[in-house]
Design a protein around this motif. Sequence first.
Motif, PDB file in Angstrom:
ATOM      1  N   ASP A 208       0.844  -1.177   0.000  1.00 13.39           N
ATOM      2  CA  ASP A 208       0.000   0.000   0.000  1.00 13.39           C
ATOM      3  C   ASP A 208       0.888   1.239   0.000  1.00 13.39           C
ATOM      4  OD1 ASP A 208      -2.986   0.914   0.591  1.00 13.39           O
ATOM      5  OD2 ASP A 208      -1.619   2.216   1.699  1.00 13.39           O
ATOM      6  N   SER A 209       0.606   2.156  -0.919  1.00 13.24           N
ATOM      7  CA  SER A 209       1.460   3.339  -1.036  1.00 13.24           C
ATOM      8  C   SER A 209       1.365   4.218   0.200  1.00 13.24           C
ATOM      9  CB  SER A 209       1.068   4.138  -2.279  1.00 13.24           C
ATOM     10  OG  SER A 209      -0.308   4.518  -2.204  1.00 13.24           O
ATOM     11  N   GLN A 210       0.250   4.144   0.943  1.00 11.31           N
ATOM     12  CA  GLN A 210       0.112   4.974   2.131  1.00 11.31           C
ATOM     13  C   GLN A 210       0.860   4.381   3.327  1.00 11.31           C
ATOM     14  OE1 GLN A 210      -4.058   6.237   2.847  1.00 11.31           O
ATOM     15  NE2 GLN A 210      -4.532   5.091   0.981  1.00 11.31           N
ATOM     16  N   GLN A 211       1.015   3.077   3.321  1.00 11.11           N
ATOM     17  CA  GLN A 211       1.619   2.419   4.474  1.00 11.11           C
ATOM     18  C   GLN A 211       2.538   1.293   4.011  1.00 11.11           C
ATOM     19  OE1 GLN A 211       0.520   3.633   7.627  1.00 11.11           O
ATOM     20  NE2 GLN A 211       2.459   2.729   8.196  1.00 11.11           N
ATOM     21  N   PRO A 212       3.680   1.634   3.431  1.00 10.47           N
ATOM     22  CA  PRO A 212       4.546   0.625   2.791  1.00 10.47           C
ATOM     23  C   PRO A 212       5.439  -0.111   3.790  1.00 10.47           C
ATOM     24  CG  PRO A 212       5.494   2.776   2.519  1.00 10.47           C
ATOM     25  CD  PRO A 212       4.221   2.995   3.281  1.00 10.47           C
ATOM     26  N   CYS A 213       4.844  -1.006   4.565  1.00 16.08           N
ATOM     27  CA  CYS A 213       5.627  -1.677   5.597  1.00 16.08           C
ATOM     28  C   CYS A 213       5.767  -3.186   5.383  1.00 16.08           C
ATOM     29  CB  CYS A 213       5.053  -1.398   6.974  1.00 16.08           C
ATOM     30  SG  CYS A 213       5.196   0.349   7.414  1.00 16.08           S
ATOM     31  N   CYS A 214       5.459  -3.662   4.207  1.00 15.27           N
ATOM     32  CA  CYS A 214       5.824  -5.024   3.788  1.00 15.27           C
ATOM     33  C   CYS A 214       5.235  -6.127   4.661  1.00 15.27           C
ATOM     34  CB  CYS A 214       7.341  -5.189   3.776  1.00 15.27           C
ATOM     35  SG  CYS A 214       8.223  -3.812   3.045  1.00 15.27           S
ATOM     36  N   GLN A 215       4.080  -5.860   5.270  1.00 15.58           N
ATOM     37  CA  GLN A 215       3.558  -6.847   6.222  1.00 15.58           C
ATOM     38  C   GLN A 215       3.113  -8.143   5.556  1.00 15.58           C
ATOM     39  OE1 GLN A 215       1.154  -4.004   9.013  1.00 15.58           O
ATOM     40  NE2 GLN A 215       1.365  -5.981  10.012  1.00 15.58           N
ATOM     41  N   MET A 216       2.636  -8.059   4.325  1.00 10.34           N
ATOM     42  CA  MET A 216       2.173  -9.296   3.694  1.00 10.34           C
ATOM     43  C   MET A 216       3.305 -10.301   3.595  1.00 10.34           C
ATOM     44  SD  MET A 216       0.441 -10.052  -0.035  1.00 10.34           S
ATOM     45  CE  MET A 216       1.945  -9.919  -0.988  1.00 10.34           C
ATOM     46  N   TRP A 217       4.484  -9.861   3.161  1.00 10.50           N
ATOM     47  CA  TRP A 217       5.608 -10.783   3.008  1.00 10.50           C
ATOM     48  C   TRP A 217       6.076 -11.291   4.358  1.00 10.50           C
ATOM     49  CZ3 TRP A 217       5.190 -12.254  -1.568  1.00 10.50           C
ATOM     50  CH2 TRP A 217       4.875 -11.370  -2.599  1.00 10.50           C
ATOM     51  N   ALA A 218       5.989 -10.446   5.391  1.00 10.98           N
ATOM     52  CA  ALA A 218       6.360 -10.898   6.727  1.00 10.98           C
ATOM     53  C   ALA A 218       5.410 -11.988   7.206  1.00 10.98           C
ATOM     54  CB  ALA A 218       6.342  -9.716   7.701  1.00 10.98           C
ATOM     55  N   GLU A 219       4.103 -11.792   6.970  1.00  7.70           N
ATOM     56  CA  GLU A 219       3.134 -12.791   7.405  1.00  7.70           C
ATOM     57  C   GLU A 219       3.297 -14.097   6.632  1.00  7.70           C
ATOM     58  OE1 GLU A 219       1.275 -12.730   9.919  1.00  7.70           O
ATOM     59  OE2 GLU A 219       1.543 -10.625  10.487  1.00  7.70           O
ATOM     60  N   LEU A 220       3.532 -13.991   5.319  1.00  7.53           N
ATOM     61  CA  LEU A 220       3.708 -15.200   4.516  1.00  7.53           C
ATOM     62  C   LEU A 220       4.984 -15.938   4.906  1.00  7.53           C
ATOM     63  CD1 LEU A 220       2.553 -14.010   0.983  1.00  7.53           C
ATOM     64  CD2 LEU A 220       1.363 -15.549   2.542  1.00  7.53           C
ATOM     65  N   ALA A 221       6.051 -15.186   5.219  1.00  8.21           N
ATOM     66  CA  ALA A 221       7.288 -15.828   5.675  1.00  8.21           C
ATOM     67  C   ALA A 221       7.061 -16.542   7.003  1.00  8.21           C
ATOM     68  CB  ALA A 221       8.397 -14.785   5.810  1.00  8.21           C
ATOM     69  N   SER A 222       6.288 -15.913   7.895  1.00  7.96           N
ATOM     70  CA  SER A 222       5.988 -16.544   9.178  1.00  7.96           C
ATOM     71  C   SER A 222       5.128 -17.786   8.986  1.00  7.96           C
ATOM     72  CB  SER A 222       5.262 -15.533  10.071  1.00  7.96           C
ATOM     73  OG  SER A 222       4.935 -16.123  11.314  1.00  7.96           O
ATOM     74  N   LEU A 223       4.163 -17.714   8.067  1.00  7.18           N
ATOM     75  CA  LEU A 223       3.328 -18.870   7.769  1.00  7.18           C
ATOM     76  C   LEU A 223       4.172 -20.017   7.233  1.00  7.18           C
ATOM     77  CD1 LEU A 223       0.616 -20.303   7.282  1.00  7.18           C
ATOM     78  CD2 LEU A 223       0.537 -19.160   5.058  1.00  7.18           C
ATOM     79  N   GLN A 224       5.091 -19.708   6.324  1.00  7.07           N
ATOM     80  CA  GLN A 224       5.948 -20.759   5.776  1.00  7.07           C
ATOM     81  C   GLN A 224       6.788 -21.396   6.876  1.00  7.07           C
ATOM     82  OE1 GLN A 224       9.389 -19.851   3.079  1.00  7.07           O
ATOM     83  NE2 GLN A 224       8.271 -21.167   1.665  1.00  7.07           N
ATOM     84  N   GLY A 225       7.276 -20.583   7.795  1.00  7.23           N
ATOM     85  CA  GLY A 225       8.031 -21.146   8.908  1.00  7.23           C
ATOM     86  C   GLY A 225       7.197 -22.112   9.732  1.00  7.23           C
ATOM     87  N   SER A 226       5.930 -21.769   9.952  1.00  9.68           N
ATOM     88  CA  SER A 226       5.044 -22.664  10.711  1.00  9.68           C
ATOM     89  C   SER A 226       4.803 -23.960   9.962  1.00  9.68           C
ATOM     90  CB  SER A 226       3.711 -21.958  10.990  1.00  9.68           C
ATOM     91  OG  SER A 226       3.896 -20.811  11.782  1.00  9.68           O
ATOM     92  N   LEU A 227       4.581 -23.852   8.659  1.00 12.06           N
ATOM     93  CA  LEU A 227       4.373 -25.051   7.856  1.00 12.06           C
ATOM     94  C   LEU A 227       5.591 -25.959   7.902  1.00 12.06           C
ATOM     95  CD1 LEU A 227       2.607 -23.512   4.725  1.00 12.06           C
ATOM     96  CD2 LEU A 227       1.645 -25.255   6.228  1.00 12.06           C
ATOM     97  N   ARG A 228       6.744 -25.374   7.805  1.00 13.27           N
ATOM     98  CA  ARG A 228       7.955 -26.183   7.781  1.00 13.27           C
ATOM     99  C   ARG A 228       8.231 -26.808   9.149  1.00 13.27           C
ATOM    100  NH1 ARG A 228      12.367 -22.820   4.334  1.00 13.27           N
ATOM    101  NH2 ARG A 228      13.620 -24.625   4.880  1.00 13.27           N
ATOM    102  N   ARG A 229       7.902 -26.097  10.210  1.00 11.46           N
ATOM    103  CA  ARG A 229       8.088 -26.700  11.548  1.00 11.46           C
ATOM    104  C   ARG A 229       7.172 -27.896  11.720  1.00 11.46           C
ATOM    105  NH1 ARG A 229       8.403 -21.283  13.004  1.00 11.46           N
ATOM    106  NH2 ARG A 229       6.216 -21.211  13.658  1.00 11.46           N
ATOM    107  N   ARG A 230       6.006 -27.840  11.125  1.00 10.66           N
ATOM    108  CA  ARG A 230       5.065 -28.946  11.298  1.00 10.66           C
ATOM    109  C   ARG A 230       5.354 -30.103  10.364  1.00 10.66           C
ATOM    110  NH1 ARG A 230      -1.311 -29.173  12.402  1.00 10.66           N
ATOM    111  NH2 ARG A 230      -1.595 -31.372  11.940  1.00 10.66           N
ATOM    112  N   PHE A 231       5.658 -29.809   9.110  1.00  8.60           N
ATOM    113  CA  PHE A 231       5.696 -30.863   8.101  1.00  8.60           C
ATOM    114  C   PHE A 231       7.105 -31.270   7.677  1.00  8.60           C
ATOM    115  CE2 PHE A 231       1.511 -28.771   7.202  1.00  8.60           C
ATOM    116  CZ  PHE A 231       0.732 -29.802   7.669  1.00  8.60           C
ATOM    117  N   GLU A 232       8.112 -30.577   8.166  1.00  6.61           N
ATOM    118  CA  GLU A 232       9.485 -30.957   7.825  1.00  6.61           C
ATOM    119  C   GLU A 232      10.181 -31.569   9.028  1.00  6.61           C
ATOM    120  OE1 GLU A 232      11.272 -28.132   4.299  1.00  6.61           O
ATOM    121  OE2 GLU A 232      11.793 -27.745   6.366  1.00  6.61           O
TER     122      GLU A 232
END
Length: 669
Positions: A208-232
Amino acid sequence: MWLWLLPACVVAYHAYDHSCGWTNKQVLWQRLRRRADAVLAGEIPWTRESWVEQISEELVNCPFGVHVLQLLNLNAAGTTAAKLLDFSGSKTMGFGLYNLVGLLDIALTGWPSFGFLHKICRSRLHDHCAGRLATKPAAAAVVVAAQAARRNLEKNMSSRTIDGLVNDLDLLNELRMALEGVRKMWFLRWEGNDMSDESLVSRWLGLDSQQPCCQMWAELASLQGSLRRRFEMPCASGHRRWDGAVCPACRLPAQAFWLDEREVAEAAVAELAELSKVRHLTHPAQRFQPHMSDNSQDFPGSFAIATVLTSEDLFRSIRHDGQGSGHSGDEDVADANAIVLAYVDALRTLAFSIQKTSSQKPLLVLLSLRTGESLPKEAQDSLEALEEQGLTKLLHLPVPPQHLWPRAWGKLQLWKPRGYDLILYMDADTLVLDNLEGLFHAATAIPNFAVAAALTRSMMGLNGGVMLLRPSLQIFTALQQSLEELPSWQGISRWTGRPWWNAPPVPVQTLDASNETVPTVSDFGSYGDQDHLNEWLATSFDFHGELMLDGSDCRKQPWHVSYDAVRDGPKVASLGGFCTLPVGFNFCATAGCLRQLASGEHALAREALASTAVTAGVRVLHWPGALRKPWQRCYPATRSRLDVLWWQVFNEACAKAPAKAPCRVRCFD
């Protein structure tokens, strides 16, 4: 330096294929991902090494491999380079691939791209993001969806019960739907924009141009970490766990791909079972039950069921030159040993299924190794234990000539007379569901019978994964001569329409153990061994039709029309008669084959399957393809019902394994 590859990669990319060159480069791909993980965690700097150059030669097979390398290089270049990133460049670097592949698939395959995107985003937009971690409404829907998906996973992290398979499937499907919403919303900010607008990358990276704080990628990276902790699980190498267990692909780079395959296979099997009423696909209680009509006591001769074990297949994706830094050479050895042990457990499973259904005779294992090669001690101990159990009988073959492939040499030896009237050859990736001895009865009744193999699903060529043959010194000599002449077989195969060779077959002079020069040849093409089998049979034998289990010779069938059209041509000689096996004796159990049968893509194959339902049923399952083995389905949710059959027999065999040679393949236990 790889930017020019992306257009070709994207055009050729299949949204549900994350194999990324695993067929020949699986260990290198896993090494790249482990290195990317370490760089992202700040454990090591990113350095370009020789094995990275090797991967770059195969990048056309894996756009996400290109993407990860580009992100590694951009991250290594630092904050200044990130700030210079423009919209045009970001699209060229492959960010657009996120529209081709579901975000759950990216998360499960384990590519650490979300974390790099977040890091690069913060590098570029640090000045704008300082102290502004909240999200304004324009971006809230995307971030909330990602957060909800992550919380849902973490809430269920402790739900692994006896019904864990169902729970996990439900969970993954919920995650898939949530992340599909994330992807669609993200893509709205990608498509249809003027590429000349420099601010677009900031708006995209920051969402978002008004609030460019990259939260989507942070959340997706955190989600991937959770998936890998469970399934790897933590692995010492691509195929070896820290506790010594073998778990092919245990670091999950292909499990999402297999999850999709399972859905395809399950739907196809259900349709085929209803369509043809094929035994074993329809009635689970009939699995592993021998036919009462198959009277093995009256067989007038001796027979053996055999397979070939060779380092050529097992080590082909492993490097032994120690390329890379640190202990990469040790990793190569660990991976090579793990692959061998996985195949030994596959042979254990096949042998156990044979004894349950067909015969108390052991599976004859022909070991073909080049000069200087040996099996790992663990594998040798296991093979000895399998012999003591009466499951297998190991036969050490003479060292193959330098110019012959060990696999070809091993299969050649099947024809050498050893006191058996008939030999049934089976690949290690097969499983016997029902009695096979009717085949021996039928073949014995045919005076001119020499060999039989099943047609492929296209019904235009034979598959050598299961072959019934009559040993003969004359045929052995003729086949050996044919293998010697292979370098002169150039051009396009009439069976597959593909080149015979990966490179022009120019002989190279090498030295053998006696320092004598011997010719070597370039590698087969992708289907070279199957092409040779088909060419050799078509030009050296008389075709009689389908092998009839009632012993009434071989008969031409309607599904031979396509095969006859391709096979027809002049013969070099006539060494005997050959027939096709009923499709149920080499039933392809992988998603691609099943989908083609269920969709009616090959109508003649469906007709042959319907005939099998009446005459024999499905007696042998076969999983062809480098990434299609049932033992690679580490996570239960990725297994089709046919894969589950393999695991059932595997678990039974392992329960009876001696303490000195336990099963090494252990995934989620």
